[in-house]
Scaffold this active site. Structure first.
Site, mmCIF file in Angstrom:
data_model
loop_
_atom_site.group_PDB
_atom_site.id
_atom_site.type_symbol
_atom_site.label_atom_id
_atom_site.label_comp_id
_atom_site.label_asym_id
_atom_site.label_seq_id
_atom_site.Cartn_x
_atom_site.Cartn_y
_atom_site.Cartn_z
ATOM 1 N N ARG A 1 0.843 -1.191 0.000
ATOM 2 C CA ARG A 1 0.000 0.000 0.000
ATOM 3 C C ARG A 1 0.886 1.252 0.000
ATOM 4 O O ARG A 1 1.945 1.266 0.617
ATOM 5 C CB ARG A 1 -0.868 -0.024 1.257
ATOM 6 C CG ARG A 1 -1.856 1.125 1.405
ATOM 7 C CD ARG A 1 -2.931 1.087 0.368
ATOM 8 N NE ARG A 1 -4.093 1.907 0.762
ATOM 9 C CZ ARG A 1 -5.058 2.249 -0.080
ATOM 10 N NH1 ARG A 1 -5.018 1.860 -1.348
ATOM 11 N NH2 ARG A 1 -6.081 2.962 0.328
ATOM 12 N N THR B 1 -9.163 0.471 -10.748
ATOM 13 C CA THR B 1 -8.459 -0.466 -9.865
ATOM 14 C C THR B 1 -8.500 -1.827 -10.558
ATOM 15 O O THR B 1 -9.190 -1.980 -11.564
ATOM 16 C CB THR B 1 -9.070 -0.469 -8.447
ATOM 17 O OG1 THR B 1 -8.844 0.811 -7.881
ATOM 18 C CG2 THR B 1 -8.497 -1.511 -7.520
ATOM 19 N N ASP C 1 -7.830 8.414 -0.134
ATOM 20 C CA ASP C 1 -8.411 7.376 0.724
ATOM 21 C C ASP C 1 -8.250 7.699 2.209
ATOM 22 O O ASP C 1 -8.845 7.035 3.059
ATOM 23 C CB ASP C 1 -7.786 6.001 0.425
ATOM 24 C CG ASP C 1 -8.414 5.362 -0.803
ATOM 25 O OD1 ASP C 1 -9.457 5.848 -1.264
ATOM 26 O OD2 ASP C 1 -7.850 4.371 -1.309
ATOM 27 N N GLY D 1 -13.986 0.705 -5.461
ATOM 28 C CA GLY D 1 -13.938 1.660 -4.356
ATOM 29 C C GLY D 1 -14.627 1.087 -3.131
ATOM 30 O O GLY D 1 -14.412 -0.073 -2.760
HETATM 31 O O1 DON Z 1 -7.957 1.279 -1.755
HETATM 32 C C1 DON Z 1 -9.116 1.563 -2.014
HETATM 33 O O2 DON Z 1 -10.063 1.200 -1.348
HETATM 34 C C2 DON Z 1 -9.406 2.412 -3.250
HETATM 35 N N1 DON Z 1 -8.255 3.188 -3.577
HETATM 36 C C3 DON Z 1 -9.830 1.510 -4.372
HETATM 37 C C4 DON Z 1 -10.239 2.298 -5.576
HETATM 38 C C5 DON Z 1 -11.081 1.563 -6.538
HETATM 39 O O3 DON Z 1 -11.453 0.433 -6.357
HETATM 40 C C6 DON Z 1 -11.466 2.348 -7.729
HETATM 41 N N2 DON Z 1 -12.279 1.596 -8.596
HETATM 42 N N3 DON Z 1 -13.266 1.335 -8.858
#
Ligand code: DON
Length: 575
Positions: A102, A373, A415, A465
Site C-alpha cells: 500500500r 483499480t 483514501d 472503491g
Molecule cells: O484502496 C481503495 O479502497 C481504493 N483506492 C480503491 C479504488 C477503486 O477500487 C477504484 N475503482 N473502482
C-alpha cells in the site's frame, strides 16, 4: 497489528468435532488442480501470466507478470506508481500472507494538507496532480514476491510487461473511456499527455500505444531490483518531477518505503474459511464482521426482500465500524478485538429490525463512481494461490507522470479522511483513525480473498472503491449456494455503506417488487445507471481437482485454464 485472526465455532467445539472436521477437510485429501487458472482484467495481462507459468514459473511469478502487465495495458487501474495487496497461499507448507504494498503518506504530509484557511476540504486537491500521490508500493511488492515466493528471476517475470511497454499494445474501448474521463488531469501533465494521449486527445481504438520510458523503468527493476526504483536515477526523476509541480516528496520518502508482510484476516465459520485482506485494508475485517452477523441471524429460507434487507443492514453496521474505528494500525490504535468480536457481532445482528431500516443518522453525501483499480486471481497446478487487488485509485490516478520515468502516480491520498466526517471520492467518511500522518498508510477497501467452503476453494476480488467489500460479500454468499463461477461474477449487485444512507442497486439486480418492499421498510433506493465492479475469480474443487475461472462480463478481462509440466525452465517470448 493486533491479533487479526478470528476463530469461530471451532474454538468452542469439542475435540471430537475437530477430528471430524479434519477428517472431512479437503486439505487432508486434496486432489491437485488439474490445470493452472488465471483471471485478470485484461487479456494481455492474463496472457503475460500464462507465458510466465509456461516458462516454469509458479503462481507467484505469474502474479508478478500479471501485475506488471496490468501497469502497462490498464494504466488507469493500477501501476508502478500505485500500490496494492497481494494475498498469497503457498501450497507446500500452507503459508498464508498478505503482501502489503500500500502507498504511504510522504513524511511532509499533514493532517490538514487538503483543507483551506476555513478548514474546508479543497475540491480535487487529493485527486488531481502531485499532491494527491502517496509513495508507491507496487514496485517493492513485485520485487519482494519474486525474491521470496517466486521461482524465476525478475528478468523473466517482467519480460512480457517490458515487451508490451516497448512494442506497444492496441488501445481498447475501456482505455478510451477512462482516458476521456480523466482527460483534463492527463492534459495537465506534459509527460502524461505524451504517454497516454495522441495530440492531446484520447487515442483512437486500435492505436498502438508505446511507453518507452515505462519499458526502461521496468528493465531497470528487472536488473537491479527495488533499488532501481526507490534510489538512484528513477527516484531522482520522480522526486524532481513531483517537487517541480508543487509536491512534497523527498528522496528519503522513496528510500524508506518498505512492503510489510501481514497475517491476513481469517474467519472459520460452520465449515467455511475466509482469508482476506487485513489492515490497512478494511476489507477482511468487514467481511468477517458481516459473515458473523449473517451467521447469527441465519439466511436460510428468507425471501429476496427479507434477504436483501438483512444484507443491507449488515453492510450498514460493518461500514459504520469502518468509518469509526479503522485506520493504519501501525500508526493508530484500532480496537480490533472488539470490532472482530463474535459476541458483539451477534448482539448487533440481533438488533436488526426486519420490518424497518435502521437510519444511519447522518445526512446523505455525494459519491463518485468507482470504475477502475484491478483484481486478478491465480491458481497453479501445485495449489499455490494468489488474490491481488491493485490500484492507483481514481482512473489514471493523479494523472501525473514524472518526465523520464513512464510512471503514472496514484491519487491514493484521497483514501485518507481529509477531515473527520467529510466524504472522499467514494462517499466514505472516516475520522481520526484514518487521518493523514507522515508515513501512514491510507485505509483501503481492497479485498483480495480466499474462501473455502467444504472442498471448494474460491479465489476472488474486484475493484469498485467502497463497493468492493459488499461485492465480495455477495460473491461469498453465492459461493455458499454453489452458483457457477461465470454466474457469480456476472450477478447483479447492491450495496450499502452506512453513509450515504441508501442502497445502490445495479440496473436489473433486484425486481421492482423487492425495491418497493425495501422502500416500504424505510430504505432509500438509488437506481444506478451503470453497472459496477470487475470481479475476477478462480475456483478449485479439492475433491475432484476440477478448476474453473471467470472474468466479470462487465469488463474486458479474460480467464484462462491451461496445462503445463510443472517446474519446466524456459524463457518468455513476446507475442
Ligand atoms: O484502496 C481503495 O479502497 C481504493 N483506492 C480503491 C479504488 C477503486 O477500487 C477504484 N475503482 N473502482
Amino acid at each position: 497489528m493486533a491479533d487479526p485472526v478470528v476463530t469461530g465455532v471451532s474454538r468452542k467445539a469439542p475435540a471430537w468435532s475437530l477430528f471430524v472436521l479434519w477428517l472431512f477437510s479437503a486439505g487432508a485429501m486434496a486432489t491437485l488442480p488439474r490445470g493452472h487458472a488465471i483471471a485478470s482484467a485484461h487479456p494481455l495481462a492474463t496472457e503475460a501470466g500464462r507465458l510466465v507459468i509456461e516458462a516454469g514459473g509458479n503462481a507467484f511469478d505469474a502474479a508478478v507478470a500479471v501485475s506488471a502487465a496490468l501497469a502497462v495495458v490498464e494504466p488507469y487501474g493500477s501501476g508502478l506508481g500505485g500500490g496494492g495487496f497481494w494475498l498469497l497461499h503457498r501450497a507446500s507448507d500452507r503459508h498464508e500472507v498478505m503482501i502489503d504494498g500500500r502507498e504511504r503518506a510522504p513524511a511532509a504530509a499533514t493532517a490538514d494538507m487538503y483543507l483551506d484557511a476555513n478548514g474546508q476540504v479543497i475540491n480535487g486537491a487529493s485527486i488531481d496532480g502531485v499532491l494527491a500521490a502517496g509513495i508507491p508500493g507496487a514496485p517493492a511488492a513485485l520485487v519482494h514476491i519474486a525474491e521470496h515466493y517466486g521461482r524465476l528471476p525478475l528478468a523473466v517475470s517482467l519480460q512480457p510487461a517490458i515487451i508490451l511497454a516497448r512494442d506497444g499494445f492496441p488501445v481498447d474501448e475501456a482505455y478510451r473511456r477512462m482516458a476521456e474521463w480523466r482527460l483534463a488531469a492527463l492534459r495537465a501533465s506534459p509527460a502524461a499527455a505524451a504517454q497516454f494521449l495522441v495530440g492531446g486527445d484520447v487515442p483512437p481504438a486500435g492505436h498502438r500505444l508505446r511507453q518507452p520510458d515505462l519499458a526502461k523503468t521496468l528493465e531497470a527493476i528487472a536488473s537491479a531490483g527495488m533499488r532501481a526504483f526507490y534510489e538512484g536515477e528513477i527516484a531522482r526523476h520522480l522526486v524532481d518531477g513531483v517537487r517541480a509541480h508543487g509536491g512534497i516528496w523527498t528522496l528519503e520518502d522513496l528510500r524508506d518505503y518498505r512492503v510489510v508482510e501481514r497475517a491476513p484476516v481469517e474467519l472459520r465459520l460452520q465449515g467455511k474459511r475466509l482469508v482476506s485482506a487485513s489492515l490497512p485494508s478494511s476489507g477482511g475485517v468487514l467481511l468477517a464482521q458481516m459473515l458473523m452477523m449473517l451467521d447469527a441471524r441465519g439466511t436460510a429460507g428468507l425471501g429476496v426482500a427479507d434477504r436483501t434487507h438483512l444484507l443491507v443492514e449488515v453492510m450498514r453496521r460493518a461500514y459504520a465500524d469502518r468509518a469509526r474505528y479503522l485506520g493504519d494500525s501501525d500508526h493508530v490504535h484500532v480496537p480490533l478485538a472488539r470490532v472482530l468480536s463474535r459476541g458483539r457481532a451477534q448482539r448487533r445482528a440481533q438488533q436488526i429490525d426486519m420490518a424497518r431500516a435502521t437510519p444511519s443518522t447522518r445526512e446523505a453525501l455525494a459519491v463518485g463512481e468507482g470504475q477502475d483499480t484491478s483484481h486478478f486471481s491465480i491458481l497453479d497446478r501445485e495449489g499455490n494461490r494468489v488474490a491481488a487487488t491493485l490500484s492507483v485509485n481514481y482512473p489514471f490516478g493523479s494523472g501525473f507522470v514524472a518526465a523520464g520515468t513512464g510512471v503514472l502516480l496514484n491519487d491514493e491520498m484521497d483514501d485518507f479522511s481529509a477531515r473527520p466526517g467529510s466524504a472522499n471520492v467514494y462517499g466514505l467518511v472516516g475520522n481520526d483513525a484514518n487521518a493523514i500522518a507522515p508515513g501512514k498508510r491510507m485505509l483501503s477497501s481492497m479485498s483480495p480473498t480466499f474462501y473455502e467452503h467444504g472442498d471448494v476453494v474460491t479465489i476472488l476480488g474486484t475493484p469498485g472503491g467502497s463497493r468492493i467489500i459488499s461485492q465480495v460479500l455477495l460473491g461469498l454468499l453465492d459461493a455458499d449456494s454453489g452458483l457457477p463461477l461465470s454466474e457469480l461474477v456476472a450477478k447483479g449487485r447492491f450495496h450499502h455503506q452506512y453513509l450515504p444512507d441508501r442502497i445502490d442497486v445495479e440496473p436489473g439486480a433486484l425486481d421492482e417488487s423487492v425495491l418497493a418492499e425495501l422502500q416500504r421498510r424505510g430504505h432509500t433506493i438509488r437506481r444506478l445507471e451503470q453497472p459496477y465492479g470487475n470481479m475476477q475469480a478462480v475456483r478449485w474443487d479439492r475433491r475432484s481437482g476440477a478448476v474453473d475461472a471467470a472474468a466479470d462480463p462487465r469488463g474486458i478481462g479474460q480467464a484462462v485454464l491451461f496445462h503445463t509440466e510443472i517446474g519446466r525452465a524456459g524463457s518468455v517470448q513476446g507475442r
